[in-house]
Design a protein around this motif. Structure first.
Motif, PDB file in Angstrom:
ATOM      1  N   ILE A   1     -72.317 -69.417  97.645  1.00  0.00           N
ATOM      2  CA  ILE A   1     -72.500 -69.875  99.009  1.00  0.00           C
ATOM      3  C   ILE A   1     -71.443 -70.928  99.257  1.00  0.00           C
ATOM      4  O   ILE A   1     -71.263 -71.842  98.475  1.00  0.00           O
ATOM      5  N   HIS A   2     -70.727 -70.798 100.365  1.00  0.00           N
ATOM      6  CA  HIS A   2     -69.662 -71.738 100.682  1.00  0.00           C
ATOM      7  C   HIS A   2     -70.036 -72.513 101.934  1.00  0.00           C
ATOM      8  O   HIS A   2     -70.645 -71.973 102.838  1.00  0.00           O
ATOM      9  N   ASP A   3     -69.658 -73.792 101.977  1.00  0.00           N
ATOM     10  CA  ASP A   3     -69.683 -74.499 103.245  1.00  0.00           C
ATOM     11  C   ASP A   3     -68.252 -74.894 103.567  1.00  0.00           C
ATOM     12  O   ASP A   3     -67.339 -74.607 102.816  1.00  0.00           O
ATOM     13  N   SER A   4     -68.074 -75.544 104.696  1.00  0.00           N
ATOM     14  CA  SER A   4     -66.705 -75.795 105.139  1.00  0.00           C
ATOM     15  C   SER A   4     -65.997 -76.867 104.323  1.00  0.00           C
ATOM     16  O   SER A   4     -64.790 -77.016 104.429  1.00  0.00           O
ATOM     17  N   SER A   5     -66.725 -77.626 103.487  1.00  0.00           N
ATOM     18  CA  SER A   5     -66.088 -78.732 102.796  1.00  0.00           C
ATOM     19  C   SER A   5     -65.934 -78.551 101.295  1.00  0.00           C
ATOM     20  O   SER A   5     -65.310 -79.385 100.654  1.00  0.00           O
ATOM     21  N   SER A   6     -66.504 -77.517 100.723  1.00  0.00           N
ATOM     22  CA  SER A   6     -66.418 -77.410  99.273  1.00  0.00           C
ATOM     23  C   SER A   6     -66.513 -75.969  98.813  1.00  0.00           C
ATOM     24  O   SER A   6     -66.842 -75.082  99.573  1.00  0.00           O
ATOM     25  N   ASP A   7     -66.236 -75.806  97.543  1.00  0.00           N
ATOM     26  CA  ASP A   7     -66.364 -74.511  96.884  1.00  0.00           C
ATOM     27  C   ASP A   7     -67.303 -74.686  95.692  1.00  0.00           C
ATOM     28  O   ASP A   7     -67.068 -74.172  94.628  1.00  0.00           O
ATOM     29  N   ARG A   8     -68.338 -75.487  95.890  1.00  0.00           N
ATOM     30  CA  ARG A   8     -69.287 -75.758  94.804  1.00  0.00           C
ATOM     31  C   ARG A   8     -70.164 -74.538  94.570  1.00  0.00           C
ATOM     32  O   ARG A   8     -70.620 -73.915  95.519  1.00  0.00           O
ATOM     33  N   PRO A   9     -70.431 -74.217  93.316  1.00  0.00           N
ATOM     34  CA  PRO A   9     -71.324 -73.089  93.037  1.00  0.00           C
ATOM     35  C   PRO A   9     -72.771 -73.455  93.376  1.00  0.00           C
ATOM     36  O   PRO A   9     -73.177 -74.610  93.214  1.00  0.00           O
ATOM     37  N   VAL A  10     -73.502 -72.495  93.875  1.00  0.00           N
ATOM     38  CA  VAL A  10     -74.923 -72.656  94.158  1.00  0.00           C
ATOM     39  C   VAL A  10     -75.655 -71.583  93.360  1.00  0.00           C
ATOM     40  O   VAL A  10     -75.380 -70.394  93.511  1.00  0.00           O
ATOM     41  N   VAL A  11     -76.554 -72.020  92.494  1.00  0.00           N
ATOM     42  CA  VAL A  11     -77.345 -71.100  91.682  1.00  0.00           C
ATOM     43  C   VAL A  11     -78.772 -71.138  92.205  1.00  0.00           C
ATOM     44  O   VAL A  11     -79.388 -72.201  92.289  1.00  0.00           O
ATOM     45  N   LEU A  12     -79.281 -69.961  92.564  1.00  0.00           N
ATOM     46  CA  LEU A  12     -80.616 -69.837  93.145  1.00  0.00           C
ATOM     47  C   LEU A  12     -81.613 -69.317  92.113  1.00  0.00           C
ATOM     48  O   LEU A  12     -81.224 -68.638  91.158  1.00  0.00           O
ATOM     49  N   PRO A  13     -82.908 -69.598  92.332  1.00  0.00           N
ATOM     50  CA  PRO A  13     -83.927 -68.984  91.470  1.00  0.00           C
ATOM     51  C   PRO A  13     -83.859 -67.462  91.577  1.00  0.00           C
ATOM     52  O   PRO A  13     -83.411 -66.917  92.594  1.00  0.00           O
ATOM     53  N   ALA A  14     -84.332 -66.792  90.558  1.00  0.00           N
ATOM     54  CA  ALA A  14     -84.313 -65.321  90.543  1.00  0.00           C
ATOM     55  C   ALA A  14     -85.065 -64.764  91.742  1.00  0.00           C
ATOM     56  O   ALA A  14     -86.096 -65.297  92.153  1.00  0.00           O
ATOM     57  N   ASP A  15     -84.535 -63.684  92.273  1.00  0.00           N
ATOM     58  CA  ASP A  15     -85.172 -62.969  93.381  1.00  0.00           C
ATOM     59  C   ASP A  15     -85.553 -61.585  92.852  1.00  0.00           C
ATOM     60  O   ASP A  15     -84.677 -60.827  92.423  1.00  0.00           O
ATOM     61  N   PRO A  16     -86.838 -61.254  92.868  1.00  0.00           N
ATOM     62  CA  PRO A  16     -87.244 -59.937  92.345  1.00  0.00           C
ATOM     63  C   PRO A  16     -86.586 -58.754  93.048  1.00  0.00           C
ATOM     64  O   PRO A  16     -86.522 -57.663  92.495  1.00  0.00           O
ATOM     65  N   ALA A  17     -86.079 -58.968  94.254  1.00  0.00           N
ATOM     66  CA  ALA A  17     -85.434 -57.880  95.002  1.00  0.00           C
ATOM     67  C   ALA A  17     -83.995 -57.650  94.572  1.00  0.00           C
ATOM     68  O   ALA A  17     -83.387 -56.647  94.966  1.00  0.00           O
ATOM     69  N   TRP A  18     -83.406 -58.552  93.784  1.00  0.00           N
ATOM     70  CA  TRP A  18     -82.006 -58.391  93.407  1.00  0.00           C
ATOM     71  C   TRP A  18     -81.743 -57.066  92.696  1.00  0.00           C
ATOM     72  O   TRP A  18     -80.724 -56.428  92.934  1.00  0.00           O
ATOM     73  N   GLY A  19     -82.629 -56.651  91.809  1.00  0.00           N
ATOM     74  CA  GLY A  19     -82.417 -55.398  91.090  1.00  0.00           C
ATOM     75  C   GLY A  19     -82.309 -54.206  92.018  1.00  0.00           C
ATOM     76  O   GLY A  19     -81.383 -53.391  91.916  1.00  0.00           O
ATOM     77  N   ARG A  20     -83.241 -54.111  92.952  1.00  0.00           N
ATOM     78  CA  ARG A  20     -83.249 -53.002  93.915  1.00  0.00           C
ATOM     79  C   ARG A  20     -82.017 -53.059  94.818  1.00  0.00           C
ATOM     80  O   ARG A  20     -81.366 -52.043  95.059  1.00  0.00           O
ATOM     81  N   ARG A  21     -81.697 -54.243  95.307  1.00  0.00           N
ATOM     82  CA  ARG A  21     -80.547 -54.390  96.200  1.00  0.00           C
ATOM     83  C   ARG A  21     -79.238 -54.092  95.466  1.00  0.00           C
ATOM     84  O   ARG A  21     -78.333 -53.453  96.021  1.00  0.00           O
ATOM     85  N   GLY A  22     -79.124 -54.544  94.224  1.00  0.00           N
ATOM     86  CA  GLY A  22     -77.921 -54.264  93.445  1.00  0.00           C
ATOM     87  C   GLY A  22     -77.745 -52.782  93.178  1.00  0.00           C
ATOM     88  O   GLY A  22     -76.629 -52.253  93.255  1.00  0.00           O
ATOM     89  N   GLN A  23     -78.847 -52.095  92.877  1.00  0.00           N
ATOM     90  CA  GLN A  23     -78.762 -50.649  92.648  1.00  0.00           C
ATOM     91  C   GLN A  23     -78.363 -49.913  93.911  1.00  0.00           C
ATOM     92  O   GLN A  23     -77.561 -48.973  93.877  1.00  0.00           O
ATOM     93  N   ALA A  24     -78.895 -50.351  95.056  1.00  0.00           N
ATOM     94  CA  ALA A  24     -78.519 -49.719  96.329  1.00  0.00           C
ATOM     95  C   ALA A  24     -77.031 -49.918  96.610  1.00  0.00           C
ATOM     96  O   ALA A  24     -76.349 -48.985  97.066  1.00  0.00           O
ATOM     97  N   LEU A  25     -76.516 -51.108  96.328  1.00  0.00           N
ATOM     98  CA  LEU A  25     -75.080 -51.346  96.500  1.00  0.00           C
ATOM     99  C   LEU A  25     -74.261 -50.458  95.571  1.00  0.00           C
ATOM    100  O   LEU A  25     -73.246 -49.884  95.988  1.00  0.00           O
ATOM    101  N   ALA A  26     -74.688 -50.355  94.322  1.00  0.00           N
ATOM    102  CA  ALA A  26     -73.961 -49.514  93.362  1.00  0.00           C
ATOM    103  C   ALA A  26     -73.948 -48.062  93.825  1.00  0.00           C
ATOM    104  O   ALA A  26     -72.907 -47.392  93.761  1.00  0.00           O
TER     105      ALA A  26
END
Length: 197
Positions: free
Chosen positions: A2-27
């Motif tokens: 996630i970027h804002d206009s002032s930095s390129d700091r990494p943002v690490v979010l808690p796991a999202d159970p939907a990531w697996g399904r969404r990643g497979q759909a993208l693949a």
């Protein structure tokens, strides 16, 4: 990321159970768009590991026979999907590995800030089928999937690191040796279990 206009700091979010399904759909979508030169397209990285904290960026890997031919063939269909080509053409090789750097070549496309069906942020790593970097990405994912007890510690490391560094480049540089440690543990597991990509 996630970027804002002032930095390129990494943002690490808690796991999202939907990531697996969404990643497979993208693949699946990318595989259809890239055609037969993409032998496989797989969801890799932290968003592919259940319970893992991650930057909200999907890492996908396309396995190909020839990087040059694939780069030419993929440029237009990926541009239509909002991807731009990155200048990075080599992966980090694990510490202590005496290997030809050319074996760690890749092509990378990224998409950020899309809308509608192209809203997902994606890093698409294109690697040669059977190359050590293609194998490493799959081994890393599969080892964590088989060792869920290791996920909380690695996730905590990533959250602490993201909060402690000024930018994503530093984040990646500090994380690489820790990935090397995971791979050092995962290799004996792969041999013992007969794991194959």
């Amino acid at each position: 990321m996630i970027h804002d206009s002032s930095s390129d700091r990494p943002v690490v979010l808690p796991a999202d159970p939907a990531w697996g399904r969404r990643g497979q759909a993208l693949a699946d979508r990318l595989r259809a768009e890239m055609g037969p030169l993409a032998l496989r397209v797989e969801h890799i990285g932290s968003t592919a590991i259940p319970g893992m904290s991650a930057k909200p960026v999907f890492d996908l890997q396309a396995s190909v026979e020839d990087l040059g031919a694939a780069a030419l063939a993929f440029e237009l269909p990926l541009a239509r999907l909002g991807f731009g080509r990155s200048p990075y053409e080599r992966d980090h090789a694990p510490a202590g590995l005496d290997d030809d750097p050319a074996r760690w070549g890749k092509r990378l496309w990224v998409r950020r800030g899309g809308s509608g069906a192209a809203a997902e942020d994606v890093n698409l790593h294109v690697r040669v089928a059977g190359s050590p970097n293609e194998r490493l990405a799959l081994l890393f994912r599969d080892w964590f999937r088989s060792h869920p007890e290791a996920v909380p510690a690695y996730a905590a490391f990533k959250r602490t690191l993201a909060a402690s560094v000024p930018d994503t480049g530093t984040y990646a540089d500090v994380k690489d040796p820790v990935v090397d440690l995971v791979v050092a543990v995962a290799e004996p597991w792969a041999r013992a279990t007969g794991w194959r990509p």
